[in-house]
Design a protein around this motif. Structure first.
Motif, PDB file in Angstrom:
ATOM      1  N   ARG A  33       8.436  -2.062   8.237  1.00  0.00           N
ATOM      2  CA  ARG A  33       9.314  -1.413   9.225  1.00  0.00           C
ATOM      3  C   ARG A  33       8.756  -1.581  10.632  1.00  0.00           C
ATOM      4  O   ARG A  33       9.486  -1.925  11.574  1.00  0.00           O
ATOM      5  N   HIS A  34       7.467  -1.338  10.795  1.00  0.00           N
ATOM      6  CA  HIS A  34       6.870  -1.446  12.131  1.00  0.00           C
ATOM      7  C   HIS A  34       6.876  -2.885  12.636  1.00  0.00           C
ATOM      8  O   HIS A  34       7.074  -3.132  13.835  1.00  0.00           O
ATOM      9  N   GLN A  35       6.661  -3.843  11.752  1.00  0.00           N
ATOM     10  CA  GLN A  35       6.690  -5.245  12.178  1.00  0.00           C
ATOM     11  C   GLN A  35       8.088  -5.634  12.644  1.00  0.00           C
ATOM     12  O   GLN A  35       8.236  -6.329  13.667  1.00  0.00           O
ATOM     13  N   LEU A  36       9.109  -5.203  11.933  1.00  0.00           N
ATOM     14  CA  LEU A  36      10.469  -5.564  12.292  1.00  0.00           C
ATOM     15  C   LEU A  36      10.903  -4.902  13.594  1.00  0.00           C
ATOM     16  O   LEU A  36      11.711  -5.459  14.340  1.00  0.00           O
ATOM     17  N   VAL A  95      -6.469  -4.053   7.691  1.00  0.00           N
ATOM     18  CA  VAL A  95      -5.071  -4.256   8.066  1.00  0.00           C
ATOM     19  C   VAL A  95      -4.927  -4.324   9.582  1.00  0.00           C
ATOM     20  O   VAL A  95      -4.142  -5.119  10.109  1.00  0.00           O
ATOM     21  N   ALA A  96      -5.677  -3.509  10.305  1.00  0.00           N
ATOM     22  CA  ALA A  96      -5.572  -3.476  11.762  1.00  0.00           C
ATOM     23  C   ALA A  96      -5.945  -4.809  12.397  1.00  0.00           C
ATOM     24  O   ALA A  96      -5.459  -5.144  13.484  1.00  0.00           O
ATOM     25  N   GLN A  97      -6.801  -5.582  11.746  1.00  0.00           N
ATOM     26  CA  GLN A  97      -7.239  -6.863  12.286  1.00  0.00           C
ATOM     27  C   GLN A  97      -6.253  -7.986  11.987  1.00  0.00           C
ATOM     28  O   GLN A  97      -6.381  -9.080  12.527  1.00  0.00           O
ATOM     29  N   ALA A  98      -5.276  -7.729  11.118  1.00  0.00           N
ATOM     30  CA  ALA A  98      -4.359  -8.778  10.680  1.00  0.00           C
ATOM     31  C   ALA A  98      -3.199  -8.921  11.655  1.00  0.00           C
ATOM     32  O   ALA A  98      -2.748  -7.944  12.266  1.00  0.00           O
ATOM     33  N   ARG A  99      -2.703 -10.109  11.772  1.00  0.00           N
ATOM     34  CA  ARG A  99      -1.519 -10.368  12.602  1.00  0.00           C
ATOM     35  C   ARG A  99      -0.248 -10.054  11.826  1.00  0.00           C
ATOM     36  O   ARG A  99       0.691  -9.484  12.373  1.00  0.00           O
ATOM     37  N   PRO A 124       2.059  -6.691   6.786  1.00  0.00           N
ATOM     38  CA  PRO A 124       2.659  -6.548   5.455  1.00  0.00           C
ATOM     39  C   PRO A 124       2.151  -7.592   4.463  1.00  0.00           C
ATOM     40  O   PRO A 124       1.933  -7.279   3.287  1.00  0.00           O
ATOM     41  N   ALA A 125       1.948  -8.831   4.917  1.00  0.00           N
ATOM     42  CA  ALA A 125       1.443  -9.873   4.021  1.00  0.00           C
ATOM     43  C   ALA A 125       0.028  -9.560   3.559  1.00  0.00           C
ATOM     44  O   ALA A 125      -0.333  -9.797   2.395  1.00  0.00           O
ATOM     45  N   VAL A 126      -0.789  -9.004   4.446  1.00  0.00           N
ATOM     46  CA  VAL A 126      -2.152  -8.635   4.070  1.00  0.00           C
ATOM     47  C   VAL A 126      -2.140  -7.507   3.047  1.00  0.00           C
ATOM     48  O   VAL A 126      -2.936  -7.492   2.099  1.00  0.00           O
ATOM     49  N   LEU A 127      -1.238  -6.567   3.186  1.00  0.00           N
ATOM     50  CA  LEU A 127      -1.142  -5.472   2.216  1.00  0.00           C
ATOM     51  C   LEU A 127      -0.717  -5.998   0.841  1.00  0.00           C
ATOM     52  O   LEU A 127      -1.183  -5.496  -0.185  1.00  0.00           O
ATOM     53  N   LEU A 128       0.160  -6.981   0.797  1.00  0.00           N
ATOM     54  CA  LEU A 128       0.502  -7.586  -0.488  1.00  0.00           C
ATOM     55  C   LEU A 128      -0.700  -8.304  -1.083  1.00  0.00           C
ATOM     56  O   LEU A 128      -0.914  -8.277  -2.309  1.00  0.00           O
TER      57      LEU A 128
END
Length: 315
Positions: A137-140, A161-165, A168-172
């Motif tokens: 949701r936040h990415q969109l 997660v905070a370091q990822a661009r 959502p993909a990192v969480l998967l």
């Protein structure tokens, strides 16, 4: 997004909340005012009579209505596909949470582990799935997910997660790592781990589908052509109606302009279903519902409630 009981026919005529009238009010007032001026001047512009009839406007209006309808159908198809993707996200997340709680073995390798033990073991996995919904949701919407991530993830996961661009993909990826760890420890049969990969793959498809809709708008040139044609049509319309209907020209022009301007504005809103406009998807309510149903799978009772305002507005 506005979710409300359908009002009666009389009240619906005067509703402003949820309609596009506030958005098109300036251009509607300008068009109606111009029609009043044309009527007062009897169709003359700088002492020059504009010799127009309603015949070409009938042909152009029919064509314009068809194209506006086509654009609205295209925009609604994007809106409905986006809603279907979020529905698939809910279904796949529920499936994964249930499988994580029921298919993994206990510490001693025996089947049928105690429910509380199974829930504790599945909690990191389930919370990552809930965090995935919020992160998407936040990415969109281009907003910061830090508060939701801190609420659902461990400090180590939160920092990662905070370091990822593409969060959502990192969480998967992190959810897949939980499956790998359970399989390596002998708590999840490889066949069952492969079965759990299928709904996890579905979440990847949901992520890609939402990114495709958000990153691929309707071609801008198409919107420009319709926009220009609509405004030119509404501005020239009083010259074609004046000789036929006389003083009622501004009223008819206002009605026709409202129809065309409203269709164009509605198509523009539905084209981007992930925003925060009144007619966009209620992503916050949906993501909180996903979080609540996943945490209830773990046996929790203190669940978040969707944000419902007094006037039934969900965002």
């Amino acid at each position: 997004m506005i979710i409300r009981p359908r009002p009666n026919w009389l009240r619906m005529l005067f509703l402003l909340r949820g309609s596009v009238l506030p958005a098109i009010a300036p251009q509607l007032a300008l068009t109606t005012g111009f029609a009043v001026l044309v009527t007062l001047l009897h169709g003359r512009l700088f002492s020059l009579k504009i010799p127009l009839t309603f015949v070409p406007f009938s042909l152009i209006g029919l064509t314009l209505a068809i194209f506006l309808g086509f654009r609205n159908n295209t925009s609604y198809a994007r809106y409905w596909e986006a809603r279907g993707l979020w529905g698939s996200l809910l279904n796949a997340s529920r499936t994964l949470a249930r499988q994580a709680c029921t298919l993994s073995d206990g510490v001693d390798g025996a089947d049928g582990a105690d429910g509380e033990e199974a829930a504790a073991r599945a909690r990191p996995f389930v919370y990552r799935l809930a965090a995935f919904a919020h992160a998407l949701r936040h990415q969109l919407r281009g907003s910061a997910p830090g508060q939701d991530m801190a609420r659902l993830l461990s400090p180590e996961d939160c920092a990662r997660v905070a370091q990822a661009r593409f969060q959502p993909a990192v969480l998967l990826l992190m959810a897949g790592e939980w499956l790998r760890d359970m399989r390596r420890r002998g708590r999840l049969d490889p066949v069952l781990a492969a079965a759990m990969e299928r709904p996890l793959e579905r979440l990847t498809e949901v992520l890609g589908g939402c990114e495709r809709i958000a990153g691929t708008p309707i071609p801008f040139t198409y919107a420009v052509i319709l926009h220009r044609t609509t405004y030119l049509y509404c501005l020239l319309l009083p010259f074609g109606l004046l000789d036929s209907i006389g003083p009622t020209t501004p009223l008819i022009v206002a009605f026709i302009a409202y129809t065309f301007f409203a269709l164009e504005a509605l198509a523009a809103q539905l084209e981007e279903p992930f925003g925060t406009a009144p007619n966009d998807l209620a992503l916050e309510a949906i993501s909180l519902t996903i979080e609540a149903t996943l945490r209830e799978t773990l046996g929790e009772r203190d669940l978040p409630a969707p944000p419902v305002a007094v006037d039934f507005v969900l965002r």
